[in-house]
Design an enzyme around this catalytic site. Structure first.
Site, PDB file in Angstrom:
ATOM      1  N   GLY A  16      18.873  45.960  -9.217  1.00  0.00           N
ATOM      2  CA  GLY A  16      18.042  44.763  -9.353  1.00  0.00           C
ATOM      3  C   GLY A  16      16.644  45.003  -8.798  1.00  0.00           C
ATOM      4  N   THR A  41      21.918  41.107 -14.317  1.00  0.00           N
ATOM      5  CA  THR A  41      20.482  40.785 -14.367  1.00  0.00           C
ATOM      6  C   THR A  41      19.625  41.985 -13.960  1.00  0.00           C
ATOM      7  OG1 THR A  41      20.551  39.906 -12.095  1.00  0.00           O
ATOM      8  CG2 THR A  41      20.831  38.320 -13.890  1.00  0.00           C
ATOM      9  N   VAL A  63      31.041  43.688  -8.339  1.00  0.00           N
ATOM     10  CA  VAL A  63      31.470  43.641  -6.933  1.00  0.00           C
ATOM     11  C   VAL A  63      32.253  42.370  -6.602  1.00  0.00           C
ATOM     12  CG1 VAL A  63      29.586  45.145  -6.160  1.00  0.00           C
ATOM     13  CG2 VAL A  63      29.300  42.657  -6.009  1.00  0.00           C
ATOM     14  N   TYR A 151      23.956  28.427  -6.959  1.00  0.00           N
ATOM     15  CA  TYR A 151      23.298  29.469  -6.161  1.00  0.00           C
ATOM     16  C   TYR A 151      23.272  29.074  -4.681  1.00  0.00           C
ATOM     17  CZ  TYR A 151      19.521  32.761  -4.883  1.00  0.00           C
ATOM     18  OH  TYR A 151      18.757  33.755  -4.302  1.00  0.00           O
ATOM     19  N   LYS A 155      25.476  30.791  -1.612  1.00  0.00           N
ATOM     20  CA  LYS A 155      24.827  31.496  -0.494  1.00  0.00           C
ATOM     21  C   LYS A 155      25.211  30.860   0.842  1.00  0.00           C
ATOM     22  CE  LYS A 155      22.343  34.673  -2.635  1.00  0.00           C
ATOM     23  NZ  LYS A 155      22.443  36.123  -2.382  1.00  0.00           N
ATOM     24  N   THR A 181      10.056  36.273  -3.139  1.00  0.00           N
ATOM     25  CA  THR A 181       9.492  37.625  -3.069  1.00  0.00           C
ATOM     26  C   THR A 181       9.169  38.106  -4.483  1.00  0.00           C
ATOM     27  OG1 THR A 181      10.767  38.027  -1.064  1.00  0.00           O
ATOM     28  CG2 THR A 181       9.957  39.968  -2.224  1.00  0.00           C
TER      29      THR A 181
END
Ligand code: NAD
Ligand code: UDP
Length: 320
Positions: A16, A41, A63, A151, A155, A181
Site C-alpha cells: 500500500g 487497494t 491477513v 473503518y 480501528k 498523510t
C-alpha cells in the site's frame, strides 16, 4: 536505525501507500523485511523496485485469515486496511474483517514470535470531534452505524484488542493514531482529497469540493510520518500517540494551493458533503514531541510539490 542489522520487520499492507514506504525505510536500514498484502487497494508497482533486494520477501496473503511465517520476526507493523473513504465504502465487510480478524492474526503472530507490535490506527477513532485539536485522551464522537463506521469502529476494535493483548500476553504493543498523510505512491484514483485534486488539476478538470469546503484537515507528508512510526517502534512509548502535522486548513484553501502549485486553471465545483464527514481535524502532537522527539518537518507546499511531481511522472489515464 543503527545496530538493527539481522532483525526482521513484517509489514501487513506492505504494497500500500504507507506500507511500501515503511518496507523501503527498514530495508534501507539493514533490516530483513517481509511485506504481506492481498492487493485489495495496494499495487505490485509500489514494491516492484524492492523485489530485487535480497533482504525483501513479499507474500501475497489475506491477513484476515491465519498466515504464518517460519522465521523470527522482531517487529510486526499492522498496516493492512483500506484507508481511503471511497475504498472502505466499496469494501465495507473486508474493512471490518481486516480491522478485526486481521488485527487478531497479526497480534497472534507477534505473540508467538515475541515481536514488538505496531498498530496503524487513525484520527478517525475521534470521529467528528467536538474538541480541537484532538489529544489522545479525547474519546471521540463516532456514529457506530453510519457509513464510515466500518473503518472507525474496526480501528477502535483494533486498538482495544491490541490493549487486551498487552495486558493478557504482556506483548510489547504500540498504537499510532495517524492523521491524514499524503505523498508519492498514492493512487491517482485513490479518492482521497489530495490525489483527487492533483489528478484533476493535472488533467485540466474541475476540482471537486465536497460541501462548502470549509471543513478542515491537517496533512502530513509521508516521509515525516514514516520517521514518526520508526521512532515509535524503537521507543518505550506504547501510545496511543497522535502522528500528524498540526498545520490545519480548509478543503477550499487546499484546492487553491493545488491550483497555484500546478498552475492549472481548473474551476472548483461543489459536490455533496459525504455523510458524517468530520467538520475539523487537527492533531495535538505534544506527546509525540515529548516522548519521541518527533515533529513533522516538511511544509505542505513542499510536500505537495513532490507529490505533484510524482503524479506527473505517472500515466494519468483514468478519470476520478
Ligand atoms: P492503502 O490502501 O494504500 O494501503 C493499505 C494496504 O493494505 C493495501 O496495499 C491493501 O491491499 C492492503 N490490505 C488491505 N486489506 C488487506 C488484507 N485483508 N490482507 C492483506 N492486505 C490487505 O492505505 P494507506 O493510506 O497506505 O494506509 C495504510 C494504513 O495506515 C491503514 O491501516 C490505514 O488505516 C492507516 N492510516 C492511514 C492514513 C493515511 O492518511 N494514509 C491515516 C490514518 C491511518
Ligand atoms: N474531499 C473533497 N473533495 C474530494 C475528496 C475529498 O472536498 O474530491 C473532502 C472530504 O469531504 C473531506 C476532506 O476532503 O472533508 C478529506 O477527505 P479524504 O477523503 O482525503 O479523507 P478523510 O479525512 O475524510 O478520511
Amino acid at each position: 536505525m543503527a545496530g538493527k542489522k539481522n532483525q526482521t520487520a513484517l509489514v501487513t499492507g506492505g504494497a500500500g501507500f504507507l506500507g511500501s514506504h515503511l518496507c523501503e525505510y527498514f530495508l534501507g536500514r539493514g533490516f530483513r523485511v517481509i511485506g504481506v498484502d492481498n492487493f485489495i487497494t495496494g499495487r505490485e508497482a509500489n514494491v516492484r523496485h524492492l523485489l530485487k533486494q535480497k533482504n525483501f520477501v513479499f507474500l501475497r496473503r489475506d491477513v484476515s485469515a491465519p498466515f504464518g511465517v517460519k522465521e523470527r520476526v522482531h517487529y510486526v507493523f499492522h498496516f493492512a486496511s483500506p484507508a481511503s473513504p471511497p475504498d472502505y465504502l466499496k469494501y465495507p465487510i473486508e474493512t471490518m474483517k481486516v480491522g478485526a480478524f486481521g488485527t487478531y492474526q497479526a497480534l497472534n503472530l507477534a505473540r508467538d514470535k515475541r515481536s514488538v507490535f505496531i498498530l496503524a490506527s487513525t484520527s478517525e477513532v475521534y470521529g467528528d470531534p467536538e474538541v480541537s485539536p484532538q489529544a489522545e485522551d479525547y474519546r471521540g464522537s463516532v456514529n457506530p452505524v453510519g457509513p464510515r463506521s466500518v473503518y472507525d469502529e474496526a480501528k477502535r476494535f483494533a486498538e482495544a484488542l491490541t490493549a487486551a493483548y498487552r495486558r493478557e500476553h504482556r506483548l510489547d504493543t504500540k498504537i499510532a493514531r495517524i492523521f491524514n498523510t499524503y505523498g508519492e505512491r498514492m493512487r491517482p484514483e485513490d479518492g482521497r482529497v489530495i490525489p483527487n485534486f492533483i489528478s484533476q488539476a493535472l488533467q485540466g478538470r474541475p476540482l471537486t469540493v465536497y460541501g462548502d469546503g470549509s471543513q478542515t484537515r491537517s496533512y502530513c507528508y509521508v516521509g515525516d510520518l514514516i520517521e514518526g512510526i520508526a521512532r515509535l517502534a524503537h521507543s518505550s512509548l506504547r501510545g496511543p500517540v497522535n502522528l500528524g502535522n498540526p498545520d490545519e486548513m480548509s478543503v477550499l484553501e487546499l484546492a487553491k494551493m493545488v491550483l497555484k502549485i500546478t498552475g492549472a486553471k481548473s474551476a472548483l465545483v461543489r459536490r455533496p458533503l459525504p455523510e458524517d464527514d468530520p467538520r475539523r481535524r487537527c492533531p495535538d502532537i505534544r506527546l509525540a514531541k515529548k516522548s519521541l522527539r518527533w515533529a513533522p518537518k516538511v511544509a505542505l507546499r513542499e510536500g505537495l510539490s513532490r507529490t505533484i511531481d510524482y503524479f506527473r511522472s505517472q500515466a494519468l489515464g483514468k478519470k476520478i
